[in-house]
Design an enzyme around this catalytic site. Structure first.
Site, PDB file in Angstrom:
ATOM      1  N   CYS A 105       3.696 -29.336 -14.776  1.00  0.00           N
ATOM      2  CA  CYS A 105       2.470 -28.533 -14.700  1.00  0.00           C
ATOM      3  C   CYS A 105       2.333 -27.841 -16.050  1.00  0.00           C
ATOM      4  O   CYS A 105       3.142 -26.978 -16.391  1.00  0.00           O
ATOM      5  CB  CYS A 105       2.559 -27.510 -13.568  1.00  0.00           C
ATOM      6  SG  CYS A 105       1.312 -26.200 -13.641  1.00  0.00           S
TER       7      CYS A 105
ATOM      8  N   CYS B  71      -0.186 -25.959 -17.381  1.00  0.00           N
ATOM      9  CA  CYS B  71      -0.769 -24.614 -17.474  1.00  0.00           C
ATOM     10  C   CYS B  71       0.270 -23.548 -17.136  1.00  0.00           C
ATOM     11  O   CYS B  71       0.375 -22.541 -17.814  1.00  0.00           O
ATOM     12  CB  CYS B  71      -1.961 -24.484 -16.546  1.00  0.00           C
ATOM     13  SG  CYS B  71      -3.214 -25.753 -16.783  1.00  0.00           S
TER      14      CYS B  71
ATOM     15  N   ILE C  73      -2.327  -7.211  13.386  1.00  0.00           N
ATOM     16  CA  ILE C  73      -1.663  -6.769  12.158  1.00  0.00           C
ATOM     17  C   ILE C  73      -2.606  -7.046  10.980  1.00  0.00           C
ATOM     18  O   ILE C  73      -2.449  -8.004  10.238  1.00  0.00           O
ATOM     19  CB  ILE C  73      -0.293  -7.455  11.979  1.00  0.00           C
ATOM     20  CG1 ILE C  73       0.543  -7.312  13.271  1.00  0.00           C
ATOM     21  CG2 ILE C  73       0.456  -6.843  10.797  1.00  0.00           C
ATOM     22  CD1 ILE C  73       0.827  -5.885  13.710  1.00  0.00           C
TER      23      ILE C  73
ATOM     24  N   HIS D  86       0.818  -1.208   0.000  1.00  0.00           N
ATOM     25  CA  HIS D  86       0.000   0.000   0.000  1.00  0.00           C
ATOM     26  C   HIS D  86       0.854   1.262   0.000  1.00  0.00           C
ATOM     27  O   HIS D  86       2.038   1.232   0.309  1.00  0.00           O
ATOM     28  CB  HIS D  86      -0.929   0.003   1.224  1.00  0.00           C
ATOM     29  CG  HIS D  86      -2.070  -0.955   1.095  1.00  0.00           C
ATOM     30  ND1 HIS D  86      -3.157  -0.705   0.296  1.00  0.00           N
ATOM     31  CD2 HIS D  86      -2.292  -2.164   1.668  1.00  0.00           C
ATOM     32  CE1 HIS D  86      -3.998  -1.736   0.378  1.00  0.00           C
ATOM     33  NE2 HIS D  86      -3.494  -2.628   1.204  1.00  0.00           N
TER      34      HIS D  86
ATOM     35  N   CYS E 248      -1.441 -32.116 -12.987  1.00  0.00           N
ATOM     36  CA  CYS E 248      -0.118 -32.194 -12.368  1.00  0.00           C
ATOM     37  C   CYS E 248      -0.123 -32.615 -10.906  1.00  0.00           C
ATOM     38  O   CYS E 248       0.886 -33.050 -10.400  1.00  0.00           O
ATOM     39  CB  CYS E 248       0.641 -30.875 -12.526  1.00  0.00           C
ATOM     40  SG  CYS E 248      -0.135 -29.480 -11.695  1.00  0.00           S
TER      41      CYS E 248
ATOM     42  N   LYS F   1     -11.186  -0.576   2.533  1.00  0.00           N
ATOM     43  CA  LYS F   1     -10.611   0.152   1.404  1.00  0.00           C
ATOM     44  C   LYS F   1     -11.411  -0.141   0.133  1.00  0.00           C
ATOM     45  O   LYS F   1     -11.163   0.446  -0.902  1.00  0.00           O
ATOM     46  CB  LYS F   1      -9.150  -0.251   1.208  1.00  0.00           C
ATOM     47  CG  LYS F   1      -8.265   0.124   2.404  1.00  0.00           C
ATOM     48  CD  LYS F   1      -6.801  -0.155   2.086  1.00  0.00           C
ATOM     49  CE  LYS F   1      -5.909   0.186   3.251  1.00  0.00           C
ATOM     50  NZ  LYS F   1      -5.716  -0.937   4.193  1.00  0.00           N
TER      51      LYS F   1
END
Lengths: 418, 496
Positions: free
Chosen positions: B408, B410, B342, B51, B454, B253
């Site tokens: 994998c 993709c 937090i 941010h 996968c 936000k």
């Protein structure tokens, strides 16, 4: 030039399942120099994990299991001396020109650049997963696509769970229902969104044989179970597939198997601009299974989702024949292309374009089930009566060269009640 | 005599603290985590944003206001030192009503007050030039160029690897059951794996920070979960170049539209307050997802069709009493430092939080910190096949053929990538092999097919490397095993 080891072929076949293997074998028989690539460690594609019978009745004229079907094609390919790489993943296809293509692939032996005159793309399909069909809730273990469950059980010998709910009553889901039942699991339900079951009649029998409840017009909406599936929420839907509030109920289970349809794998084709038919999800093809990119052919489930492996292999052979013609003539010879169009109650059909140079098989699916219908091709005056049509059962009809010749610019296929 | 420090929680806060404290000669640092791997709590599911620091009112939330901008600046160093995937693409806070500008002016003013550089207003013309896909309702925006995006779990993993390389000891699958306090001083931590001695205990336990504090007799705050849900879309769907926020409301936000660092369009989160006892409730809900969809559509009308969704997920924000970060040494229990509540902007603030804690140790606990002569700030990311040129693949294949084998499809992850990931898992002490541990390190299983091709292969590799039968491999830790036994286990009737 990339500096990679360079090899040259007449045809590169991408995908070593039934379509690709049949294509590679046929191309080799036709005297072409062939390279076959597959990213699995073994040839055969999905067939080696389909340990049930029902394969090969048309193609080999006898009933085989998936592994047997794959074995026969593999044996033939090896006898003919087809070059192949397993554990080889194609990274890129380049359409260098109408007469030259480049295929870059990676394998445990390294990355290679292949220059080839033609490509037969037979990459198969993928399954729709839980997120695609809007299932919400927890994301623990025990949620598998049917194919993944099948791989675990029949390639690797792993039992996924004890109490199973199957989402979708297509062939794959029904076959997995039987697999689970045979291995001693309790298949608690098959849940089908539509008001009719989705598989072939022979597979719907499985439900009776193993006493498995089928819920038509229902859908699974939620999964509960943080680490492992504990239960699923099911709701009834009306004729417009809208949920009916107040009809929710839970089924206790530890495994959810998603069998919600297949989607053609076309990424490498779309990357180079092959046109895709939104109805099939696969490429637009002509009567030799050539895509809209000259010299690039496609076959099998990458073109449209087939019911039978026999049709898939048949399409592979046709594509190989197309590659041979292409190489001999520097392109596919035709006077003009005739567009094949979808009419009343036709959801999808291939091929999209006919050359009029040869007889063709049309593969099509209807939108809705109907009894006592006539399939019509009005422009050429062809009619055919059928007692029943269902979306789950693909229609395969022959159009003869002489019939096609009667068309001026297009032919429409419609399925109408008598 | 080293001062023993026990950090509870290996999320982004605990990991960052461990890294910063690993710099000191006279500390012996223990990082304790109840999950099988690091970063699986609050840090796992969030919007993954660095941010800008304009959100937090310094009068109401002094800690958030101070640490967010400071964290943003520190991340620039950390992502480079630790090779964390990131992008600095900036954010637009979009106005769709005239009165939104009042709020944006406030944010601009607050940003200036907090020391945020380079913010300005953009008008409608410039806005559509920047983001042509925005809603036609947009009338202007606040442009915050310093906003970025990061891989949150890859960040935790990178930080922990670096901390371990610098001598931090990890204790995974270790759940804290009690804090031993004698004469008002902490003595250590009781866990399911025995007692860990400590002179300083740092409570960075995320959603459970209130429960850990209560174990030390501190009960002035409570943490309640605030759920946020998300959609992630398939690749190749055009999204915005920058992070798009609506004009914020008092509790959130707002629902963000962004292209996350792997190139997927992502929308979310909504905000739903849950009771304190629902700290494990990570279920997605139809209502929540509906809210996200509607909210995102207001900013980005061209949302893809629903069948282009590849994943929906939910995360929980640990909302503290009072709303500000609670970062302090507790006076009544000497040696107990809270790093609690937090919530957003926690990911952004993490590096700054870590330096704050080091400061507290020196200033409030009077422990003089002695820097090591040899401290390694660098950590190398694992090999990613999808980033390699074919020529580089051939170099690696010479060393190990596994690098040429894509498992994998993709996301193009090679067997070599996976084997490296497993090596790294072992390096930081991952005891229970899980597919998720490989997923977060390699991106395998996170593509179009969501792992149906996968995952079985990854399971085989994990089984082999951890020397267990494949059905004992888990999806995400104990209780999420892939199977119940071999395929004949039920027929034989001898399952465990």
């Amino acid at each position: 030039m990339s500096g990679l080891p360079m090899i040259q072929y007449d045809v590169v076949v991408i995908g070593g399942g039934p379509a690709g293997m049949a294509a590679a074998v046929k191309a080799k028989e036709l005297g072409l120099n062939v390279l076959l690539l597959d990213d699995n460690e073994y040839l055969g594609g999905i067939l080696p994990q389909c340990i049930h019978p029902g394969f090969g009745i048309h193609y080999f004229k006898e009933e085989l299991t998936g592994p047997e079907f794959a074995y026969r094609l593999t044996k033939r390919a090896l006898e003919l001396g087809v070059d192949y790489y397993t554990a080889a993943r194609v990274l890129e296809i380049k359409n260098y020109s109408d007469l030259e293509k480049v295929v870059i692939f990676s394998s445990p032996k390294g990355a290679f650049e292949v220059w080839t005159k033609t490509i037969i793309y037979a990459a198969g399909a993928r399954e729709r997963h839980a997120f695609e069909i809007g299932i919400v809730g927890d994301r623990g273990a025990g949620i598998y696509t049917a194919g993944e469950a099948q791989t675990l059980m029949d390639i690797y010998g792993i039992m996924p769970g004890r109490e199973i709910v199957i989402v979708g009553s297509g062939d794959v889901g029904l076959i997995m229902a039987r697999r689970f039942a045979l291995e001693g699991a309790k298949v608690k339900a098959v849940i089908e969104l539509m008001p009719y079951p989705g598989g072939l009649a022979r597979n719907i029998m499985i439900l009776k044989d193993f006493d498995i409840p089928l819920y038509l017009s229902h859908k699974v909406v939620e999964v509960k179970g943080k680490n492992r599936v504990e239960r699923v929420k099911v709701i009834k839907v009306d004729e417009n597939l809208n949920e009916i509030p107040g009809t929710e109920f839970w089924i206790e289970c530890d495994t959810v198997v998603i069998s919600a349809g297949l989607i053609p794998s076309v990424k490498l084709l779309t990357n180079i601009g092959a046109e895709i038919d939104p109805a099939t999800g696969g490429p637009i093809v002509n009567d030799l299974f050539e895509t809209t990119i000259p010299g690039i052919f496609a076959a099998g489930n990458t073109v449209l989702i087939n019911d039978l492996v026999d049709y898939v292999a048949e399409q592979g052979e046709l594509a190989a024949y197309g590659a041979k013609l292409f190489i001999e003539n520097g392109g596919i010879p035709t006077k003009h292309w005739i567009r094949l169009r979808k009419g009343e109650n036709v959801r999808l059909l291939i091929p999209h374009y006919l050359s009029g140079e040869r007889d063709v098989f049309i593969y099509a699916r209807v939108k809705r089930p109907m009894e006592n219908v006539e399939v019509r091709f009005p422009e050429i005056g062809k009619r055919l009566r059928l007692p029943v049509v269902k979306p789950a059962e693909m229609l395969r009809l022959k159009l003869r060269k002489e019939d096609i010749a009667k068309a001026k610019d297009g032919i429409t296929m419609e399925v109408v009640p008598l | 005599m080293k001062t023993k420090v026990a950090i509870i929680g290996a999320g982004i806060s605990g990991a960052s603290i461990a890294r910063v404290l690993s710099r000191y000669e006279n500390l012996e640092v223990h990082l304790i985590e109840k999950a099988p791997d690091v970063g699986w709590g609050v840090s796992k599911a969030n919007t993954a944003l660095i941010h800008g620091g304009y959100d937090d009112d310094p009068k109401k939330y002094p800690m958030r206001a101070k640490l967010c901008i400071k964290g943003n600046r520190l991340w620039h160093e950390w992502v480079k030192e630790l090779q964390i995937p990131h992008i600095w693409n900036g954010a637009l806070i979009v106005a769709t009503e005239e009165e939104d500008f009042d709020e944006l002016e406030k944010l601009l003013e607050r940003g200036r007050e907090n020391g945020v550089p380079e913010m300005r207003m953009v008008d409608r013309d410039e806005l559509f030039h920047l983001e042509p896909g925005l809603t036609r309702e947009a009338i202007g925006a606040l442009w915050v160029p310093i906003v970025g995006q990061i891989g949150p779990i890859p960040a935790v993993i990178a930080i922990v690897e670096n901390a371990v390389a610098n001598g931090v000891k990890t204790h995974l699958e270790t759940e804290v059951r009690g804090i031993k306090v004698e004469n008002g001083e902490v003595k250590g931590v009781e866990t399911n794996n025995g007692f860990i001695e400590a002179d300083i205990v740092i409570n960075a336990a995320g959603l459970y920070a209130d429960e850990i504090a209560r174990m030390a007799g501190i009960d002035y705050f409570e943490i309640h979960p605030r759920k946020g849900e998300y959609f992630l879309f398939d690749e190749a769907i055009p999204g915005p170049k920058r992070v798009l926020f609506p004009t914020p409301t008092p509790i959130s936000k707002g629902i963000v539209v962004t292209t996350e660092i792997s190139g997927h369009l992502m929308i979310g989160p909504n905000a739903q307050d849950l009771p304190p006892e629902e700290k494990e409730n990570l279920a997605t809900t139809r209502e929540g997802l509906e809210q996200v969809w509607e909210g995102a559509k207001k900013l980005w009308p061209n949302l893809p069709p629903k069948w282009k969704v590849i994943r929906t997920f939910a995360g929980l924000r640990p909302e503290p009493t009072g709303g500000d970060f609670i970062i302090k040494a507790e006076e009544e229990v000497w040696g107990f430092i809270n790093v609690a509540g937090i919530r957003s902007p926690g990911l952004t603030s993490a590096p700054a939080i870590a330096y704050e804690v080091a400061e507290i140790i020196q200033r409030d606990l009077g422990v003089g910190l002695v820097e090591k002569t040899k401290w390694n700030p660098y950590r190398k990311e694992i090999t990613h096949f999808f980033m390699l040129s074919p020529a580089q693949i051939n170099e690696l294949v010479k060393r190990n053929p596994a690098y040429g084998k894509v498992i994998c499809r993709c996301n193009r992850v090679s067997e070599g990538d996976v084997l490296e990931a497993i090596e790294r898992m072992k390096f930081i002490g991952v005891k229970t092999p899980s597919v998720d541990s490989v997923k977060f390190r390699t991106k395998a299983t996170t593509g179009t097919c969501q792992g149906s091709f996968c995952r079985p292969r990854i399971i085989q590799l994990l089984a082999k490397e951890y020397n267990i039968p494949p059905w004992k491999v888990t999806l995400k830790g104990s209780g999420s095993e892939i199977g119940i036994g071999d395929v004949k286990v039920l027929v034989r009737g001898d399952e465990a």
